[in-house]
Design a protein around this motif. Structure first.
Motif, mmCIF file in Angstrom:
data_model
loop_
_atom_site.group_PDB
_atom_site.id
_atom_site.type_symbol
_atom_site.label_atom_id
_atom_site.label_comp_id
_atom_site.label_asym_id
_atom_site.label_seq_id
_atom_site.Cartn_x
_atom_site.Cartn_y
_atom_site.Cartn_z
ATOM 1 N N TYR A 191 31.360 -16.778 16.757
ATOM 2 C CA TYR A 191 30.325 -16.031 16.028
ATOM 3 C C TYR A 191 28.924 -16.475 16.443
ATOM 4 O O TYR A 191 27.974 -15.688 16.384
ATOM 5 N N TYR A 225 27.281 -15.453 10.624
ATOM 6 C CA TYR A 225 27.420 -13.989 10.713
ATOM 7 C C TYR A 225 26.504 -13.267 9.735
ATOM 8 O O TYR A 225 25.982 -12.191 10.033
ATOM 9 N N LYS A 283 23.067 -12.488 11.101
ATOM 10 C CA LYS A 283 22.942 -11.582 12.242
ATOM 11 C C LYS A 283 22.453 -10.219 11.797
ATOM 12 O O LYS A 283 22.780 -9.741 10.708
#
Length: 218
Positions: A137, A213, A216
């Motif tokens: 990730y 994550y 993002k």
């Protein structure tokens, strides 16, 4: 969450079911017919790599961009991958347990010893793939896979070199580790401390991957 698990399962099954069947038959045959009992322990390793390849498929299909428009949280998207890894390792452990039983019946292999080894390998793989998911990730699947494999190869190479030079016997573990894994408490060390440690690493990796994550933008 169940929908995310089904999505990953059907994609991976469509992409790899023939390869998975070949690996299952080949490794089982090598373990039972050729006395390569160590092949039983490879199922956990292989199953995790299938799940990691799902991240590569997601990248190519722009899944993350599409998933941003769905009524699911980023926590759930990451959680589905970690749950899938757990399920894959449970299935591989079940297959390995069956093969260990067949090895005991057909070849006289020590059942409990093989089962304990299989359990240890499964927990180590749990921690290994947790770390791999975090790095995937963060840096992408290919870079993460290469980095983790290089580190693992380097550690294995160091052990081999030290063994060849007869230096391993000169290296002493800390007293606590000696007691837990080589001394009077070895049963508790391998049966409790090591699994709990691997599970703790996995849960920490889950939290880290979720945080990475979540930051993002898609």
């Amino acid at each position: 969450m169940i929908g995310l698990l089904k999505k990953d399962f059907f994609i991976l099954w469509h992409a790899y079911h023939k390869n998975l069947a070949l690996v299952l038959v080949l490794y089982s045959a090598m373990a039972l017919a050729m006395n390569f009992s160590f092949m039983v322990f490879f199922f956990a390793w292989i199953s995790g790599f299938y799940i990691l390849s799902g991240l590569t498929i997601d990248n190519y299909s722009k899944w993350d961009l599409y998933a941003a428009s769905l009524p699911v949280s980023k926590r759930q998207l990451v959680g589905a991958k970690f749950i899938l890894i757990t399920l894959a390792l449970l299935i591989s452990f079940s297959i390995g347990t069956l093969l260990c039983g067949l090895l005991a019946l057909l070849k006289g292999e020590p059942l409990m010893e093989n089962l304990l080894s299989l359990l240890a390998v499964s927990f180590v793989c749990l921690a290994y793939f947790g770390i791999s998911l975090v790095l995937s990730y963060k840096y992408g699947v290919e870079k993460a896979r290469t980095a983790v494999l290089l580190v693992a190869a380097a550690l294995f190479g160091c052990v081999m070199v030290l063994g060849k030079l007869d230096l391993l016997q000169d290296m002493a573990l800390p007293p606590l580790l000696q007691t837990l894994f080589l001394g009077d408490l070895a049963v508790w060390g391998w049966a409790v401390v090591m699994p709990v440690g691997c599970i703790a690493v996995y849960l920490i990796c889950w939290a880290l991957a979720t945080r990475i994550y979540s930051r993002k933008e898609f």
